[in-house]
Design a protein around this motif. Structure first.
Motif, PDB file in Angstrom:
ATOM      1  N   TRP A   1      -4.924  -4.614 -11.812  1.00 49.02           N
ATOM      2  CA  TRP A   1      -5.733  -5.459 -12.687  1.00 49.02           C
ATOM      3  C   TRP A   1      -6.336  -6.631 -11.916  1.00 49.02           C
ATOM      4  CZ3 TRP A   1      -4.988 -10.614 -14.260  1.00 49.02           C
ATOM      5  CH2 TRP A   1      -5.784 -11.041 -15.329  1.00 49.02           C
ATOM      6  N   ARG A   2      -5.570  -7.230 -10.999  1.00 51.25           N
ATOM      7  CA  ARG A   2      -6.096  -8.347 -10.215  1.00 51.25           C
ATOM      8  C   ARG A   2      -7.295  -7.924  -9.375  1.00 51.25           C
ATOM      9  NH1 ARG A   2      -0.236 -10.436  -7.912  1.00 51.25           N
ATOM     10  NH2 ARG A   2       0.573 -11.222  -9.916  1.00 51.25           N
ATOM     11  N   ILE A   3      -7.203  -6.751  -8.776  1.00 50.28           N
ATOM     12  CA  ILE A   3      -8.317  -6.265  -7.962  1.00 50.28           C
ATOM     13  C   ILE A   3      -9.531  -5.989  -8.841  1.00 50.28           C
ATOM     14  CG2 ILE A   3      -9.088  -4.340  -6.515  1.00 50.28           C
ATOM     15  CD1 ILE A   3      -6.211  -4.239  -5.394  1.00 50.28           C
TER      16      ILE A   3
ATOM     17  N   ALA B   1      -6.373   0.764   2.517  1.00 51.97           N
ATOM     18  CA  ALA B   1      -5.216  -0.118   2.651  1.00 51.97           C
ATOM     19  C   ALA B   1      -5.631  -1.584   2.557  1.00 51.97           C
ATOM     20  CB  ALA B   1      -4.507   0.148   3.979  1.00 51.97           C
ATOM     21  N   LEU B   2      -6.727  -1.946   3.199  1.00 49.41           N
ATOM     22  CA  LEU B   2      -7.160  -3.344   3.184  1.00 49.41           C
ATOM     23  C   LEU B   2      -7.621  -3.771   1.794  1.00 49.41           C
ATOM     24  CD1 LEU B   2      -9.078  -3.588   6.584  1.00 49.41           C
ATOM     25  CD2 LEU B   2      -6.743  -4.312   6.065  1.00 49.41           C
ATOM     26  N   THR B   3      -8.175  -2.840   1.032  1.00 46.76           N
ATOM     27  CA  THR B   3      -8.593  -3.164  -0.337  1.00 46.76           C
ATOM     28  C   THR B   3      -7.417  -3.662  -1.164  1.00 46.76           C
ATOM     29  OG1 THR B   3     -10.410  -1.575  -0.298  1.00 46.76           O
ATOM     30  CG2 THR B   3      -9.583  -2.213  -2.457  1.00 46.76           C
ATOM     31  N   ALA B   4      -6.236  -3.137  -0.894  1.00 46.65           N
ATOM     32  CA  ALA B   4      -5.044  -3.581  -1.620  1.00 46.65           C
ATOM     33  C   ALA B   4      -4.725  -5.046  -1.358  1.00 46.65           C
ATOM     34  CB  ALA B   4      -3.842  -2.715  -1.233  1.00 46.65           C
TER      35      ALA B   4
ATOM     36  N   PHE C   1       0.857  -1.177   0.000  1.00 48.84           N
ATOM     37  CA  PHE C   1       0.000   0.000   0.000  1.00 48.84           C
ATOM     38  C   PHE C   1       0.896   1.231   0.000  1.00 48.84           C
ATOM     39  CE2 PHE C   1      -2.739   3.196   2.152  1.00 48.84           C
ATOM     40  CZ  PHE C   1      -3.762   3.224   1.219  1.00 48.84           C
ATOM     41  N   ASP C   2       0.912   1.955  -1.117  1.00 49.07           N
ATOM     42  CA  ASP C   2       1.764   3.135  -1.294  1.00 49.07           C
ATOM     43  C   ASP C   2       0.874   4.360  -1.462  1.00 49.07           C
ATOM     44  OD1 ASP C   2       4.094   1.454  -1.399  1.00 49.07           O
ATOM     45  OD2 ASP C   2       3.549   0.951  -3.453  1.00 49.07           O
ATOM     46  N   TYR C   3       0.746   5.127  -0.396  1.00 45.38           N
ATOM     47  CA  TYR C   3      -0.222   6.222  -0.463  1.00 45.38           C
ATOM     48  C   TYR C   3       0.145   7.304   0.537  1.00 45.38           C
ATOM     49  CZ  TYR C   3      -4.862   8.322  -1.118  1.00 45.38           C
ATOM     50  OH  TYR C   3      -5.891   9.165  -1.425  1.00 45.38           O
TER      51      TYR C   3
ATOM     52  N   GLU D   1     -11.437  -6.355   3.955  1.00 46.68           N
ATOM     53  CA  GLU D   1     -12.354  -5.306   4.382  1.00 46.68           C
ATOM     54  C   GLU D   1     -12.192  -5.050   5.871  1.00 46.68           C
ATOM     55  OE1 GLU D   1     -16.465  -5.440   2.859  1.00 46.68           O
ATOM     56  OE2 GLU D   1     -15.846  -7.237   1.761  1.00 46.68           O
ATOM     57  N   PHE D   2     -12.565  -3.848   6.256  1.00 50.27           N
ATOM     58  CA  PHE D   2     -12.541  -3.426   7.658  1.00 50.27           C
ATOM     59  C   PHE D   2     -13.814  -3.900   8.352  1.00 50.27           C
ATOM     60  CE2 PHE D   2     -14.051  -0.403  10.791  1.00 50.27           C
ATOM     61  CZ  PHE D   2     -12.943  -0.126  11.567  1.00 50.27           C
ATOM     62  N   THR D   3     -13.686  -4.585   9.490  1.00 51.78           N
ATOM     63  CA  THR D   3     -14.847  -4.972  10.283  1.00 51.78           C
ATOM     64  C   THR D   3     -14.540  -4.763  11.761  1.00 51.78           C
ATOM     65  OG1 THR D   3     -14.228  -7.305  10.642  1.00 51.78           O
ATOM     66  CG2 THR D   3     -15.442  -6.786   8.619  1.00 51.78           C
ATOM     67  N   LEU D   4     -15.590  -4.671  12.533  1.00 53.12           N
ATOM     68  CA  LEU D   4     -15.500  -4.710  13.996  1.00 53.12           C
ATOM     69  C   LEU D   4     -16.243  -5.950  14.448  1.00 53.12           C
ATOM     70  CD1 LEU D   4     -16.088  -0.986  15.045  1.00 53.12           C
ATOM     71  CD2 LEU D   4     -13.995  -2.311  15.340  1.00 53.12           C
ATOM     72  N   GLU D   5     -15.539  -6.870  15.068  1.00 53.68           N
ATOM     73  CA  GLU D   5     -16.149  -8.113  15.520  1.00 53.68           C
ATOM     74  C   GLU D   5     -15.951  -8.261  17.021  1.00 53.68           C
ATOM     75  OE1 GLU D   5     -15.074 -12.678  14.788  1.00 53.68           O
ATOM     76  OE2 GLU D   5     -16.043 -11.745  13.039  1.00 53.68           O
ATOM     77  N   ARG D   6     -17.067  -8.267  17.737  1.00 56.96           N
ATOM     78  CA  ARG D   6     -17.044  -8.358  19.196  1.00 56.96           C
ATOM     79  C   ARG D   6     -16.128  -7.294  19.811  1.00 56.96           C
ATOM     80  NH1 ARG D   6     -18.140 -13.367  17.273  1.00 56.96           N
ATOM     81  NH2 ARG D   6     -19.764 -14.536  18.353  1.00 56.96           N
ATOM     82  N   GLY D   7     -16.224  -6.103  19.253  1.00 54.53           N
ATOM     83  CA  GLY D   7     -15.501  -4.963  19.790  1.00 54.53           C
ATOM     84  C   GLY D   7     -14.069  -4.832  19.348  1.00 54.53           C
ATOM     85  N   LYS D   8     -13.589  -5.742  18.508  1.00 59.05           N
ATOM     86  CA  LYS D   8     -12.200  -5.687  18.053  1.00 59.05           C
ATOM     87  C   LYS D   8     -12.133  -5.342  16.568  1.00 59.05           C
ATOM     88  CE  LYS D   8     -10.136  -8.916  21.382  1.00 59.05           C
ATOM     89  NZ  LYS D   8      -9.146  -7.984  21.944  1.00 59.05           N
ATOM     90  N   LEU D   9     -11.113  -4.569  16.209  1.00 54.11           N
ATOM     91  CA  LEU D   9     -10.863  -4.265  14.813  1.00 54.11           C
ATOM     92  C   LEU D   9     -10.287  -5.517  14.146  1.00 54.11           C
ATOM     93  CD1 LEU D   9      -9.153  -1.057  13.465  1.00 54.11           C
ATOM     94  CD2 LEU D   9      -8.685  -3.295  12.482  1.00 54.11           C
ATOM     95  N   LYS D  10     -10.987  -6.018  13.137  1.00 53.01           N
ATOM     96  CA  LYS D  10     -10.563  -7.254  12.490  1.00 53.01           C
ATOM     97  C   LYS D  10     -10.622  -7.103  10.975  1.00 53.01           C
ATOM     98  CE  LYS D  10     -11.649 -12.197  12.099  1.00 53.01           C
ATOM     99  NZ  LYS D  10     -12.536 -13.289  12.549  1.00 53.01           N
TER     100      LYS D  10
END
Length: 336
Positions: free
Chosen positions: A169-171, A73-76, A56-58, A80-89
């Motif tokens: 291209w892969r994305i 950054a996660l898209t690279a 991730f170069d930004y 994806e960004f999620t919150l699961e049981r209060g934690k960033l996952k």
């Protein structure tokens, strides 16, 4: 220079292009601490991304939200960004082979509903990815097409932080393949068992439609000479010249199998040496059983939504299709 996650702890700042240091830095800049992260999953994915050279170069030059910065950054890394049981996952959409949870008529409070999106003239037949190229330092566009695509209805996506043409291209091809192959959706309700799953959990679901997987209760179990004998609460529908399999639901809801199955009679089958000891005493809920042919032993799905209520949970899912991931390691055609 950013701290890297190594062995569950953050190092001192080092020069890096990796995704995880960016995610950690941005999250900690607003007060997140280690207990707020799913560090195990973050480190696992960090190794995946590093091995694949998914960077991730930004540089963030305009005002933005923390979620947007992390999501870019996660898209690279197909995540994806999620919150699961209060934690960033971070949750990475990736090829799977081992089922998580099992959901069948035995633990559904409302029947499974299946739907299929038919092709239409308005469907996308191409994806164009706009990115900043690492060689030209200019904004470039790479075309992502499947065989037969004419590019009449194109989805345009701007990609931040991905500067390599092949990776852009892969994305784009991943998105194009999602449009083409994620056309099946599923809806069902359970009691609170669905809370065992999370976003993009790879699970197996089943209904009671004739000709597809059968569901039953495991009434008895016997281990003998490296084999396991299973006794079903329902008569089993064996088909000639077909290879049959059985899947079992463990006490924690996870799936054991599929196991190649052989017929003893209408209610009994043999499989290999089972990887857990089923409890059929009814002191706890006995294992659930799925039975069918190799191609019809349940529907593989990715969970997309879980809405818990007071005593039940409503679940939405999409069909899992390995064709979605077919271009994850390929290079862009010269004419793309």
């Amino acid at each position: 220079k950013l701290p890297r996650l190594v062995g569950g702890t953050w190092t001192g700042p080092v020069a890096t292009r990796d995704i995880v240091p960016w995610v950690g830095y941005v999250a900690k800049s607003i007060g997140y601490v280690d207990d707020d992260f799913d560090l195990d999953e973050l480190e696992r994915l960090g190794k995946v991304w590093s091995d694949r050279r998914d960077y991730f170069d930004y540089a963030v030059e305009d005002s933005s939200t923390v979620k947007e910065c992390i999501s870019d950054a996660l898209t690279a890394g197909f995540a994806e960004f999620t919150l699961e049981r209060g934690k960033l996952k971070p949750v990475r959409d990736e090829p799977r082979s081992v089922y998580g949870q099992m959901y069948s008529p035995q633990n559904m409070t409302e029947p499974l509903k299946r739907s299929f999106t038919l092709p239409s003239p308005d469907d996308y037949d191409g994806v164009d990815i706009k990115y900043t190229d690492e060689k030209t330092y200019a904004d470039e566009t790479v075309k992502c097409r499947l065989p037969g695509d004419e590019g009449n209805t194109v989805k345009e996506i701007t990609l931040n932080g991905v500067t390599n043409r092949d990776r852009a291209w892969r994305i784009g091809m991943r998105r194009r393949r999602e449009y083409a192959y994620r056309t099946k959706s599923y809806n069902f309700s359970t009691e609170l068992a669905a809370l065992n799953s999370g976003y993009l959990s790879y699970d197996v679901v089943a209904d009671d439609v004739p000709g597809y997987a059968q569901s039953a209760i495991l009434e008895d179990f016997m281990a003998m000479d490296g084999m396991s004998v299973l006794v079903s609460s329902e008569p089993l529908q064996w088909q000639e010249d077909q290879q049959h399999v059985a899947l079992l639901r463990r006490p924690d809801g996870s799936t054991s199998g599929p196991w190649p199955a052989s017929k003893l009679d209408d209610y009994r089958m043999t499989i290999g040496d089972l990887d857990f000891v089923p409890d059929t005493s009814w002191e706890i809920e006995p294992p659930h059983l799925l039975f069918g042919t190799m191609k019809r032993s349940g529907y593989p799905v990715l969970i997309t939504s879980i809405e818990p209520g007071e005593y039940t949970a409503d679940v939405e899912a999409v069909g899992y299709d390995e064709r979605v991931y077919a271009d994850d390691n390929n290079v862009a055609p010269e004419d793309a």
